[in-house]
Design a protein around this motif. Structure first.
Motif, mmCIF file in Angstrom:
data_model
loop_
_atom_site.group_PDB
_atom_site.id
_atom_site.type_symbol
_atom_site.label_atom_id
_atom_site.label_comp_id
_atom_site.label_asym_id
_atom_site.label_seq_id
_atom_site.Cartn_x
_atom_site.Cartn_y
_atom_site.Cartn_z
ATOM 1 N N ARG A 1 6.680 21.162 0.191
ATOM 2 C CA ARG A 1 5.715 20.844 1.131
ATOM 3 C C ARG A 1 4.509 21.156 0.853
ATOM 4 O O ARG A 1 3.474 20.245 1.202
ATOM 5 C CB ARG A 1 6.231 21.422 2.540
ATOM 6 N N ARG A 2 4.142 22.328 0.339
ATOM 7 C CA ARG A 2 2.877 22.906 0.133
ATOM 8 C C ARG A 2 2.203 22.055 -1.084
ATOM 9 O O ARG A 2 0.981 21.551 -0.991
ATOM 10 C CB ARG A 2 2.740 24.567 -0.299
ATOM 11 N N GLU A 3 2.955 21.988 -2.049
ATOM 12 C CA GLU A 3 2.381 21.220 -3.019
ATOM 13 C C GLU A 3 2.149 19.446 -2.638
ATOM 14 O O GLU A 3 1.246 18.980 -3.117
ATOM 15 C CB GLU A 3 3.451 20.904 -4.203
ATOM 16 N N VAL A 4 2.962 18.977 -1.806
ATOM 17 C CA VAL A 4 2.929 17.543 -1.516
ATOM 18 C C VAL A 4 1.513 17.704 -0.518
ATOM 19 O O VAL A 4 0.951 16.764 -0.558
ATOM 20 C CB VAL A 4 4.037 17.054 -0.653
ATOM 21 N N PHE A 5 1.592 18.655 0.623
ATOM 22 C CA PHE A 5 0.366 18.599 1.290
ATOM 23 C C PHE A 5 -0.852 19.013 0.623
ATOM 24 O O PHE A 5 -1.761 18.021 0.815
ATOM 25 C CB PHE A 5 0.612 19.823 2.329
ATOM 26 N N ARG A 6 -1.128 19.615 -0.281
ATOM 27 C CA ARG A 6 -2.315 19.995 -1.354
ATOM 28 C C ARG A 6 -2.322 18.704 -2.042
ATOM 29 O O ARG A 6 -3.565 18.267 -1.938
ATOM 30 C CB ARG A 6 -1.777 20.873 -2.269
ATOM 31 N N TRP A 7 -1.679 17.853 -2.462
ATOM 32 C CA TRP A 7 -1.989 16.489 -3.043
ATOM 33 C C TRP A 7 -2.491 15.538 -2.055
ATOM 34 O O TRP A 7 -3.563 14.831 -2.466
ATOM 35 C CB TRP A 7 -0.447 15.943 -3.784
ATOM 36 N N ILE A 8 -2.004 15.670 -0.797
ATOM 37 C CA ILE A 8 -2.168 14.507 0.195
ATOM 38 C C ILE A 8 -3.636 14.834 0.496
ATOM 39 O O ILE A 8 -4.553 13.969 0.579
ATOM 40 C CB ILE A 8 -1.381 14.289 1.294
ATOM 41 N N LEU A 9 -4.049 16.061 0.606
ATOM 42 C CA LEU A 9 -5.293 16.440 0.699
ATOM 43 C C LEU A 9 -6.402 16.011 -0.241
ATOM 44 O O LEU A 9 -7.638 15.487 -0.041
ATOM 45 C CB LEU A 9 -5.632 17.846 1.388
ATOM 46 N N ARG A 10 -6.097 16.250 -1.662
ATOM 47 C CA ARG A 10 -6.831 15.749 -2.576
ATOM 48 C C ARG A 10 -6.796 14.242 -2.469
ATOM 49 O O ARG A 10 -7.969 13.799 -2.541
ATOM 50 C CB ARG A 10 -6.100 16.299 -3.764
ATOM 51 N N TYR A 11 -5.765 13.654 -2.299
ATOM 52 C CA TYR A 11 -5.701 12.135 -2.532
ATOM 53 C C TYR A 11 -6.765 11.500 -1.391
ATOM 54 O O TYR A 11 -7.625 10.633 -1.620
ATOM 55 C CB TYR A 11 -4.349 11.722 -2.255
ATOM 56 N N ASN A 12 -6.596 12.166 -0.142
ATOM 57 C CA ASN A 12 -7.538 11.503 0.857
ATOM 58 C C ASN A 12 -9.081 11.921 0.775
ATOM 59 O O ASN A 12 -9.933 11.129 1.454
ATOM 60 C CB ASN A 12 -6.952 12.044 2.262
ATOM 61 N N LEU B 1 0.450 -1.063 -0.084
ATOM 62 C CA LEU B 1 0.040 0.044 0.059
ATOM 63 C C LEU B 1 0.915 1.330 -0.218
ATOM 64 O O LEU B 1 0.805 2.198 -0.668
ATOM 65 C CB LEU B 1 -0.997 -0.019 1.339
ATOM 66 N N ALA B 2 1.993 1.066 0.913
ATOM 67 C CA ALA B 2 2.935 2.459 0.795
ATOM 68 C C ALA B 2 3.466 2.796 -0.349
ATOM 69 O O ALA B 2 3.827 3.730 -0.821
ATOM 70 C CB ALA B 2 3.657 2.341 2.169
ATOM 71 N N GLU B 3 3.699 1.648 -1.010
ATOM 72 C CA GLU B 3 4.615 1.751 -2.298
ATOM 73 C C GLU B 3 3.557 2.074 -3.487
ATOM 74 O O GLU B 3 4.034 3.206 -4.375
ATOM 75 C CB GLU B 3 5.134 0.116 -2.685
ATOM 76 N N SER B 4 2.316 1.787 -3.430
ATOM 77 C CA SER B 4 1.470 2.334 -4.435
ATOM 78 C C SER B 4 1.170 3.987 -4.272
ATOM 79 O O SER B 4 1.366 4.629 -5.091
ATOM 80 C CB SER B 4 0.072 1.563 -4.346
ATOM 81 N N PHE B 5 1.216 4.255 -2.923
ATOM 82 C CA PHE B 5 1.088 5.689 -2.471
ATOM 83 C C PHE B 5 2.074 6.493 -2.981
ATOM 84 O O PHE B 5 1.903 7.481 -3.550
ATOM 85 C CB PHE B 5 0.724 5.800 -0.986
ATOM 86 N N ASN B 6 3.454 6.056 -2.684
ATOM 87 C CA ASN B 6 4.522 6.853 -3.160
ATOM 88 C C ASN B 6 4.647 6.855 -4.634
ATOM 89 O O ASN B 6 5.109 7.859 -5.178
ATOM 90 C CB ASN B 6 5.761 6.215 -2.344
ATOM 91 N N ALA B 7 4.226 5.685 -5.168
ATOM 92 C CA ALA B 7 4.574 5.791 -6.853
ATOM 93 C C ALA B 7 3.425 6.737 -7.379
ATOM 94 O O ALA B 7 3.754 7.492 -8.322
ATOM 95 C CB ALA B 7 4.250 4.507 -7.102
ATOM 96 N N THR B 8 2.236 6.852 -6.682
ATOM 97 C CA THR B 8 1.305 7.730 -7.223
ATOM 98 C C THR B 8 1.620 9.314 -7.068
ATOM 99 O O THR B 8 1.813 9.976 -7.820
ATOM 100 C CB THR B 8 -0.046 7.394 -6.555
ATOM 101 N N LEU B 9 2.089 9.550 -5.878
ATOM 102 C CA LEU B 9 2.903 10.967 -5.352
ATOM 103 C C LEU B 9 4.021 11.209 -6.228
ATOM 104 O O LEU B 9 3.957 12.364 -7.001
ATOM 105 C CB LEU B 9 3.149 10.711 -3.914
ATOM 106 N N LYS B 10 4.899 10.358 -6.779
ATOM 107 C CA LYS B 10 5.961 10.585 -7.399
ATOM 108 C C LYS B 10 5.399 10.973 -8.886
ATOM 109 O O LYS B 10 5.810 11.992 -9.650
ATOM 110 C CB LYS B 10 6.717 9.428 -7.702
ATOM 111 N N ARG B 11 4.672 10.188 -9.454
ATOM 112 C CA ARG B 11 3.898 10.310 -10.671
ATOM 113 C C ARG B 11 3.081 11.534 -10.845
ATOM 114 O O ARG B 11 3.198 12.105 -11.713
ATOM 115 C CB ARG B 11 3.216 9.007 -11.066
ATOM 116 N N GLU B 12 2.293 11.927 -10.068
ATOM 117 C CA GLU B 12 1.411 13.011 -10.206
ATOM 118 C C GLU B 12 2.028 14.459 -9.781
ATOM 119 O O GLU B 12 1.408 15.461 -10.131
ATOM 120 C CB GLU B 12 0.242 12.694 -9.502
ATOM 121 N N VAL B 13 2.948 14.212 -8.627
ATOM 122 C CA VAL B 13 3.252 15.801 -8.337
ATOM 123 C C VAL B 13 4.941 15.782 -8.633
ATOM 124 O O VAL B 13 5.290 16.926 -8.894
ATOM 125 C CB VAL B 13 3.230 15.718 -6.686
ATOM 126 N N LEU B 14 5.818 15.061 -8.202
ATOM 127 C CA LEU B 14 7.166 15.279 -8.323
ATOM 128 C C LEU B 14 7.825 14.841 -9.537
ATOM 129 O O LEU B 14 8.987 15.447 -9.733
ATOM 130 C CB LEU B 14 7.825 14.065 -7.256
#
Length: 67
Positions: free
Chosen positions: A27-38, A1-14
């Motif tokens: 940090r703001r961009e990652v936080f914004r993405w996490i809020l959207r993801y959740n 699950l964590a690997e899937s989350f990290n892969a999605t974060l890297k693909r969509e944001v980083l």
């Protein structure tokens, strides 16, 4: 699950951002993405609805009110 989350974060944001101007911006961009993801992003495990909508629809029908 964590690997899937990290892969999605890297693909969509980083992936598209070669360099961030500073740590705070990153940090703001990652936080914004996490809020959207959740909260708003549709997930396959909940019938392609957002987790917030899924909880609204299922908790009202599956949980009973405590006395």
């Amino acid at each position: 699950l964590a690997e899937s989350f990290n892969a999605t974060l890297k693909r969509e944001v980083l992936q598209d951002a070669a360099c961030w101007p500073d740590k705070a911006t990153c940090r703001r961009e990652v936080f914004r993405w996490i809020l959207r993801y959740n909260n708003r992003r549709r997930h396959s495990w909940c019938g392609y609805t957002s987790p917030v909508d899924y909880e609204k629809n299922t908790t009202s029908t599956t949980l009973t009110t405590a006395a």
